[in-house]
Design a protein around this motif. Structure first.
Motif, PDB file in Angstrom:
ATOM      1  N   VAL B 436       0.831  -1.207   0.000  1.00 47.05           N
ATOM      2  CA  VAL B 436       0.000   0.000   0.000  1.00 47.05           C
ATOM      3  C   VAL B 436       0.869   1.261   0.000  1.00 47.05           C
ATOM      4  N   VAL B 437       1.947   1.219   0.782  1.00 48.06           N
ATOM      5  CA  VAL B 437       2.825   2.401   0.803  1.00 48.06           C
ATOM      6  C   VAL B 437       3.518   2.584  -0.548  1.00 48.06           C
ATOM      7  N   ALA B 438       3.891   1.487  -1.169  1.00 47.81           N
ATOM      8  CA  ALA B 438       4.499   1.605  -2.496  1.00 47.81           C
ATOM      9  C   ALA B 438       3.539   2.334  -3.443  1.00 47.81           C
ATOM     10  N   ASP B 439       2.266   1.972  -3.376  1.00 48.06           N
ATOM     11  CA  ASP B 439       1.258   2.643  -4.206  1.00 48.06           C
ATOM     12  C   ASP B 439       1.144   4.121  -3.861  1.00 48.06           C
ATOM     13  N   LYS B 440       0.962   4.356  -2.571  1.00 50.58           N
ATOM     14  CA  LYS B 440       0.686   5.739  -2.153  1.00 50.58           C
ATOM     15  C   LYS B 440       1.844   6.681  -2.451  1.00 50.58           C
ATOM     16  N   SER B 441       3.065   6.165  -2.303  1.00 49.10           N
ATOM     17  CA  SER B 441       4.224   7.042  -2.497  1.00 49.10           C
ATOM     18  C   SER B 441       4.751   6.960  -3.933  1.00 49.10           C
TER      19      SER B 441
ATOM     20  N   HIS C 187       0.786  -3.606  12.520  1.00 50.01           N
ATOM     21  CA  HIS C 187       1.799  -3.469  11.473  1.00 50.01           C
ATOM     22  C   HIS C 187       1.795  -2.062  10.878  1.00 50.01           C
ATOM     23  N   ALA C 188       2.919  -1.665  10.331  1.00 52.85           N
ATOM     24  CA  ALA C 188       2.977  -0.378   9.644  1.00 52.85           C
ATOM     25  C   ALA C 188       4.105  -0.358   8.634  1.00 52.85           C
ATOM     26  N   ALA C 189       3.924   0.454   7.616  1.00 55.33           N
ATOM     27  CA  ALA C 189       4.990   0.722   6.656  1.00 55.33           C
ATOM     28  C   ALA C 189       4.922   2.198   6.299  1.00 55.33           C
ATOM     29  N   MET C 190       6.059   2.726   5.897  1.00 54.46           N
ATOM     30  CA  MET C 190       6.097   4.176   5.696  1.00 54.46           C
ATOM     31  C   MET C 190       7.193   4.572   4.711  1.00 54.46           C
ATOM     32  N   ALA C 191       6.864   5.544   3.866  1.00 54.40           N
ATOM     33  CA  ALA C 191       7.869   6.177   3.014  1.00 54.40           C
ATOM     34  C   ALA C 191       7.918   7.652   3.383  1.00 54.40           C
ATOM     35  N   VAL C 192       9.127   8.156   3.583  1.00 55.97           N
ATOM     36  CA  VAL C 192       9.301   9.567   3.951  1.00 55.97           C
ATOM     37  C   VAL C 192      10.154  10.244   2.885  1.00 55.97           C
ATOM     38  N   ASP C 193       9.699  11.403   2.446  1.00 51.21           N
ATOM     39  CA  ASP C 193      10.476  12.211   1.504  1.00 51.21           C
ATOM     40  C   ASP C 193      11.065  13.401   2.252  1.00 51.21           C
ATOM     41  N   VAL C 194      12.362  13.606   2.090  1.00 45.90           N
ATOM     42  CA  VAL C 194      13.008  14.727   2.779  1.00 45.90           C
ATOM     43  C   VAL C 194      13.786  15.585   1.793  1.00 45.90           C
ATOM     44  N   ILE C 208       4.980  12.448   4.006  1.00 43.08           N
ATOM     45  CA  ILE C 208       5.001  11.091   4.559  1.00 43.08           C
ATOM     46  C   ILE C 208       3.842  10.321   3.952  1.00 43.08           C
ATOM     47  N   ASN C 209       4.104   9.118   3.490  1.00 43.00           N
ATOM     48  CA  ASN C 209       3.043   8.208   3.054  1.00 43.00           C
ATOM     49  C   ASN C 209       3.129   6.947   3.887  1.00 43.00           C
ATOM     50  N   SER C 210       2.014   6.541   4.454  1.00 44.15           N
ATOM     51  CA  SER C 210       2.096   5.416   5.374  1.00 44.15           C
ATOM     52  C   SER C 210       0.901   4.475   5.231  1.00 44.15           C
ATOM     53  N   ALA C 211       1.101   3.277   5.736  1.00 45.20           N
ATOM     54  CA  ALA C 211       0.004   2.317   5.879  1.00 45.20           C
ATOM     55  C   ALA C 211       0.110   1.735   7.283  1.00 45.20           C
ATOM     56  N   TYR C 212      -0.988   1.764   7.996  1.00 52.13           N
ATOM     57  CA  TYR C 212      -1.015   1.208   9.346  1.00 52.13           C
ATOM     58  C   TYR C 212      -2.089   0.139   9.403  1.00 52.13           C
TER      59      TYR C 212
END
Lengths: 160, 600, 334, 267
Positions: B436-441, C187-194, C208-212
């Motif tokens: 899901v994060v791969a999609d969203k980002s 569970h969680a995953a996250m992508a952060v752009d800086v 920040i894009n995340s999935a919880y």
């Protein structure tokens, strides 16, 4: 311990009390008068939980000398509602989930009110600036900013 | 601005809908109080004649008290009472004694030797806070300054200063045997030897303050009937009550604790110091006494999230699978145990992170240093090691030449996988979160990664417990005699434990004690374990015609608890167990302060 | 000088409840004379929403509107034992205890109603709006209020319930670390752009894009509060906070919020969240506590993003501009 | 034991000062010490003379009463150039309380406004009737028993005053460092440059070597190069909770360059 009698107007009502020499307004409000809405967060002037208005301007009660306030008018979050009628900011904080533990909320509301008193059309950046002296450890600020912007909108509609 | 979406399509068949109140964005019950400033935090209770208590604290990291002179302080205006260590009836405690874990190692007020700057040695009770502060300043103490140690690795050296005499090796002692907590699963050494590449990293987290907007505090008030009421900011009411009863050697029946509305905690309000202090003050003076930390105390003598240091070594195969992972971890507990001993065990149970790795080993140390004792904070035992693991994963992904999200999915744990602590994974969702994060980002991942699922591909071989290398290095006291390597197997000793060795089993929740408590709605769990639910709507209550008959589990909407459920051990779902299957609980050494269980 | 962009990823799981169990919570539920329900706890609301989530759980279980339920927290004279608000245990442990207590009270309520309606209690169901009706025949009904009054003033029956939830304590094998830590995981995953300023080391989080995965969002707004606020705290831990800036040396220790740094309202970044719900079998309505794990992925994701941006591994928290700058200098050999 | 003496006139207040007294402006720092019981004084002296809070234009120079608050400065049209500095002090509540006079006595990391006054070569009027320069005041401020009554500044040429505050917390955080510069131009070249730093020593400091290196130079990348080389000569940063001396030394020239070139977008 020298004590000074002072009379001030709290949320529209005249109140008289004795304050100790060197006592800050936060203690005077909470213990001297019993208005518990401003909170102790630091007594350093660094967190904003004790924010009140003195003669309509935002101040930090913890670093305001109580004995200098005779004749001044103090507004606290405890005086925001009119009877059971909540202030639009209070309503907006409620509906928009802008509080978690609620400890910063009274101070945050006073900072927000001080902004809207002077600026009914704040931009987001102005809201950010207006609450910059008030710390919140729970919300990440965004719900608070949103709630203030929405309250401003409601208040504008009301005065139209 | 931020956004939020619900990915309802994922796991939809495990999640019956049709609930009335659950899932609704109902406004908070406490919100009206919050916005009117009328929520009753502990300090919002006013008492006539309230006294104020403050502590005299050590200015040194490590020092012995030669002499104390508080005669001048006692004579100052408004000073009601000087509280000394001997006023504390049972002046030695360890917080987790309430679950019988660890040795008593910390006084409430320290009588002879301090182990950190800010340690309280005396308290003053006065009419006002200002008078209490003046009295604290007027206490004269002669100190003998001792050598101190602040670094966790230096603290493990044979000649390091002893921080806390109760633990002369400067570590917490596990199971009366080792100076650290071990985790052994498979054989990391063997796997490293055959791995395609090795990736190593060292990670550190400095201490962090919980920083709730409301500082820790309590007001104790003598009530009628010889009881003391305590209004408190605690995060754990009975924990604080039990600690108070123990330190003050008084019946818990004499204590009435009131709290529940707290201005943020984040872990910093578990330590139960302000409660016994204020209650002691009320007992000694017969008056209401407030003991609270000012912001400076909250920052520096209130226990922080402790520092952690982690060494991680990974072995990767040619396809980018992690075949072995080894940890050496250090929790900087400060001068006393508080809760760090528990964090070490919790962290160990968390290793090697949410990944399926066939060979894992760790040695984790709870180390005493001459700094403010550490305690819980949001993510306790996990936040620091997750930082280490996920930075390490980034290093590994780059070493393997893989996209970091694909690398995670490749190694992710799935339903049915055996975890390093020898229990099977179930109810996993890491892969879906990654996708899901791969999609969203808009972080592109390949179709192979996109097609993976937490529900598939786990179990089988991945459910097996491998033959495991073990060792007995790091026995209590060894490090005082000689240098002992800290990393797993670094000392060379090895023994073998056969494949499939499992000493215990999953510990499910105790079932409801009474069939009337058995949830009509908890059949949620039926759906959760059943990939093909027969009804999409929430099964409704089927109340018994005859309550005697209802004691049979057959009336509970459920399926056979012994039936296998897609490679998981969900068949042991606790809420669906008949009461007669209640697992035996060994009740050794129950604390009389709070029923607890011996864990050493 | 350049502002250099980078992105980092991290994912985590998080154990729900006290490690190794042994952390019970209890709840009591009772009806007032006219059929409103009080839930009595000794659990603590720190802002996470304990009062609110247990109120919804009790209302759902009882089958009455949330407005007819009130939760009273934390008086040791009235509230039964709860281990405390920590270890993400509140929703899971206390929620389950409330379900059990409310279920027992509901059983009494339906039996009282059955006596009044002269039907089998098994055929009754609450309508969630303050009424109780015969399943399939909604015209045969009685209000919760009337049933409660009848129970307490005519039938001599209490409408109350007790609940306890306990994962029994278990032990650890000293040699292998074998243990049963907890029964469920979030569970969680996250992508952060800086964006990193390579002359000053300043980091700006751009997005920040995340999935919880939270089991089930029992109250989606409370979950949102935790996730937005918790990620802010994660950001704060990643880039700003420490009580000992020169750890392990104890020098220059912050004593106030001027020197103990946390991101201000001008430092926050858009955070786009996806919530996944895979109910845990032993959790109340499947809900797992999201309050702690929400902060955890942020720390490594930021560190990984900084590396992606400027090639500096900041393996020591917090990631200050100074550490980045020193990393850049040593990489440049200057 | 603390006593508070409030006087309605400045003269009375000045004569009320003794070795155990402390004059209180906005109280934002004094009250904190008082709350924490660590005040070094026994008497607080206040003055309610409204004259002390006025901001007036005296023949082209601007005289700011010492009791004027940061908010007063922000709201004053004559002081538009100083508004960004005043707005960088604290949050809104602090700005309603903190005074210009008080900022002169605020220890690092506070004192951004004093730094601006140093760069502006302000004259400080004292209750004794004397006038002093900023540098002299800053070097002796601990033992000053005289009361600052007003600050007298010549407004810089329009658009020739610049200020930058480096703070990690936004929008309100204390300074890691801050820089103020007055950059008058004469025929396309700098003339009469003054540069002051906060956070680079125990008080706000001028950077005379950099000023000299800028004198007569065009305000472009080449022109400022020598100044960036020498700017650290006059600065004595220390380690504190916010940053090390190393970090401050490393970034001070960077931020000075950006400040000097900010409108030419040369960076």
């Amino acid at each position: 311990m020298p004590r000074t009698p002072i009379t001030l107007v709290l949320n529209g009502t005249e109140r008289s009390l004795f304050v100790e020499s060197g006592e800050n307004l936060l203690d005077a409000l909470r213990r001297g008068i019993g208005d518990l809405s401003p909170k102790y967060g630091c007594a350093q002037g660094t967190c904003g939980t004790c924010s009140v208005q003195v003669d309509g301007r935002l101040q930090l009660a913890c670093i305001t000398l109580a004995e200098t306030l005779s004749g001044r008018s103090i507004t606290t979050a405890g005086g925001l509602a009119e009877g059971n009628e909540l202030h639009p900011l209070q309503r907006s904080f409620m509906e928009n989930f802008a509080a978690q533990c609620g400890y910063c909320t009274p101070g945050m509301l006073m900072a927000a009110k001080s902004l809207l008193d002077r600026n009914p059309h704040p931009r987001r950046q102005e809201v950010v600036e207006a609450i910059s002296g008030n710390l919140c450890r729970c919300t990440g600020y965004e719900p608070i900013i949103d709630a203030i912007l929405k309250a401003a909108e409601v208040m504008r509609r009301r005065t139209r | 601005m931020s956004s939020i979406e619900f990915r309802k399509e994922l796991f939809a068949n495990e999640r019956p809908e049709g609930l009335n109140e659950i899932g609704r964005p109902t406004i908070r019950q406490d919100i009206l109080g919050h916005v009117t400033g009328r929520s009753p935090f502990y300090d919002d209770h006013l008492f006539d004649g309230l006294l104020h208590m403050r502590c005299v604290r050590s200015p040194h990291h490590h020092a012995r008290i030669r002499s104390i002179d508080f005669s001048e302080a006692a004579r100052l205006d408004g000073v009601i009472r000087i509280v000394e260590p001997k006023d504390v009836p049972q002046n030695l405690n360890t917080l987790l004694s309430l679950i019988n874990f660890g040795k008593e190692d910390e006084p409430l007020l320290t009588p002879s030797k301090v182990g950190y700057r800010g340690e309280p040695v005396l308290a003053v009770i006065a009419d006002s806070e200002r008078q209490a502060r003046a009295a604290v300043d007027a206490v004269r103490i002669e100190w003998e300054v001792l050598p101190h140690v602040l670094d966790v690795e230096e603290a493990l050296a044979p000649d390091a200063p002893v921080v806390n005499e109760v633990y002369p090796g400067n570590t917490f002692e596990y199971y009366d045997k080792y100076d650290h907590q071990k985790l052994r699963f498979g054989d990391v050494e063997q796997a490293f030897a055959t791995a395609d590449r090795i990736v190593e990293g060292r990670y550190r987290m400095s201490p962090i303050e919980q920083a709730p907007m409301e500082t820790c505090g309590a007001i104790a008030v003598p009530e009628t009937n010889d009881r003391i009421a305590c209004y408190t900011s605690t995060q754990a009411l009975f924990f604080s009550l039990g600690t108070t009863a123990k330190l003050l050697d008084m019946s818990s029946a004499r204590l009435h604790f009131v709290g529940g509305t707290v201005g943020g905690g984040f872990g910093g309000k578990v330590d139960s110091i302000v409660e016994p202090m204020s209650v002691l003050g009320a007992l000694l003076t017969g008056a209401p006494v407030k003991f609270m930390w000012d912001r400076e105390e909250e920052m520096q003598v209130g226990a922080p999230r402790g520092a952690e240091l982690w060494d991680i070594k990974d072995g990767l195969d040619s396809r980018g699978r992690i075949v072995a992972r080894s940890f050496t971890g250090y929790f900087d507990s400060g001068a006393y145990t508080r809760l760090s001993s528990y964090a070490v065990v919790k962290a160990t149970g968390h290793l090697p992170g949410p990944y399926s790795i066939p060979n894992v080993a760790s040695n984790v140390y709870c180390v005493f240093t001459n700094r403010t004792p550490a305690t819980a904070m949001r993510g306790f035992g996990i936040t620091g090691v997750d930082f280490a693991i996920e930075c390490q994963m980034d290093r590994c992904a780059r070493a393997a030449g893989l996209n970091p999200i694909e690398f995670r999915i490749l190694n992710a744990y799935r339903d049915g996988d055996m975890k390093a602590h020898r229990r099977k994974a179930k109810n996993t969702a890491l892969i879906e979160c990654c996708q899901v994060v791969a999609d969203k980002s808009r972080w592109l991942i390949g179709s192979q990664s996109r097609s993976q699922s937490s529900l598939r591909g786990g179990g089988g071989e991945r459910a097996e417990i491998p033959a495991t290398a073990i060792d007995e290095v790091g026995r209590i006291g060894d490090r005082r005699r000689r240098e002992v390597p800290t990393a797993p197997f670094a000392a060379g000793d090895r023994k073998q434990l056969p494949a499939g060795t499992q000493r215990g089993e999953e510990t499910p929740a105790a079932p409801p004690q009474n069939p009337d408590m058995l949830g009509h709605l908890q059949s949620e769990s039926t759906a959760a374990a059943d990939p093909l639910p027969t009804t999409q709507s929430m099964p409704r209550l089927q109340p018994p015609a005859d309550r005697q008959v209802d004691r049979q589990p057959a009336r509970i909407p459920t399926r056979d608890p012994k039936a296998p459920a897609s490679g998981t051990d969900a068949g042991q779902a606790p809420t669906r167990q008949p009461p007669t299957r209640r697992p035996p609980v060994r009740r050794t050494s129950v604390s009389r302060h709070i029923s607890g269980f011996r864990r050493r | 000088m350049a502002l250099r962009r980078g992105r980092g990823f991290a994912c985590v799981n998080y154990p729900i409840g006290m490690n190794l169990g042994g952390d019970p919570s209890q709840a009591l539920v009772h009806a007032t004379p006219d059929g409103k329900f009080m839930v009595t706890l000794s659990s603590i609301d720190l802002g996470q929403g304990m009062k609110s989530v247990t109120r919804q759980i009790a209302a759902e279980t009882l089958g009455v509107p949330v407005s007819d339920v009130y939760v009273d927290t934390a008086d040791s004279d009235t509230g039964p034992h709860c281990m405390g608000s920590f270890a993400s245990r509140g929703t899971h442990r206390v929620g389950n205890a409330v379900i059990r207590a409310a279920t027992e009270a509901r059983t009494q309520l339906l039996e009282a109603a059955a006596e009044e309606l002269e039907v089998d209690a098994a055929d009754l169901e609450p309508d969630g709006e303050g009424g109780i009706q015969v399943r399939g025949a909604p015209q045969r009904s009685i209000s919760v209020a009337d049933a409660a009054i009848a129970a307490q003033f005519k039938q001599g029956r209490t409408l109350s319930g007790r609940g306890i939830f306990l994962v029994p304590p278990s032990e650890v094998d000293p040699e292998t670390g074998e243990m049963s830590p907890v029964t469920c995981f979030a569970h969680a995953a996250m992508a952060v752009d800086v964006e990193v300023d390579d002359e000053t080391g300043e980091v700006r989080v751009v997005e920040i894009n995340s999935a919880y995965e939270v089991g089930r969002a029992l109250n989606p707004k409370l979950v949102e509060q935790q996730l937005i606020g918790g990620a802010w705290m994660g950001l704060s831990h990643a880039l700003y906070e420490t009580t000992e800036p020169y750890y392990p040396e104890r020098e220059h220790l912050p004593l106030d919020f001027n020197s103990y740094l946390m991101p201000g309202p001008g430092n926050i970044a858009p955070h786009n969240i996806a919530i996944l719900e895979r109910p845990a079998e032993d959790a109340p309505f499947g809900g797992k506590g999201p309050g702690e794990m929400c902060a955890n992925p942020v720390l490594p994701a930021v560190a990984n993003a900084v590396f992606d941006a400027v090639g500096v591994r900041c393996d020591e928290l917090p990631i200050t501009p100074e550490k980045i700058l020193r990393g850049l200098r040593s990489a440049n050999g200057s | 034991m603390i006593t508070v003496d409030t006087y309605s006139s400045l003269d009375e207040a000045a004569s009320g000062m003794d070795s155990h007294s402390c004059f209180m402006g906005g109280g934002t720092l004094i009250m904190r010490d008082l709350n924490y019981g660590r005040q070094a004084f026994r008497r607080l002296v206040r003055c309610t003379d409204p004259q002390l809070r006025t901001i007036r234009n005296e023949r082209g120079r601007i005289v700011i009463g010492a009791a004027a608050t940061m908010s007063d400065v922000i709201e004053n049209r004559d002081l538009e150039f100083l508004a960004p500095v005043a707005a960088a002090v604290g949050g809104p509540a602090i700005r309603n309380m903190a005074t210009v006079g008080g900022n002169l006595f605020a220890p690092a990391p506070f004192g951004d406004f004093a730094t601006a006054l140093l760069a502006l070569d302000a004259r400080i009027r004292m209750s004794s009737g004397q006038e002093t320069g900023m540098a002299a005041l800053l070097s002796s401020r601990q033992d000053s028993r005289s009361i600052v009554t007003a600050i007298d500044i010549a407004p810089p040429p329009r658009g020739r005053f610049r200020f930058h505050k480096v703070s990690r917390v936004k929008p309100k955080g204390v300074s890691v460092l801050s820089i103020c510069a007055v950059l008058p131009m004469n025929g396309g070249r700098l003339s009469g440059v003054r540069v002051a730093f906060n956070g680079m020593g125990s008080t706000p400091l001028r950077a005379p070597a950099a000023e000299a290196a800028l004198e007569g130079k065009p305000l472009d990348r080449n022109g400022i190069g020598p100044a960036l080389e020498v700017v650290l000569q006059d600065l004595q940063p220390v380690d504190d909770e916010l940053a090390t001396a190393w970090y401050r030394r490393t970034v001070a020239p960077v931020y000075l360059r950006r400040l000097l070139l900010e409108r030419s977008r040369a960076w």
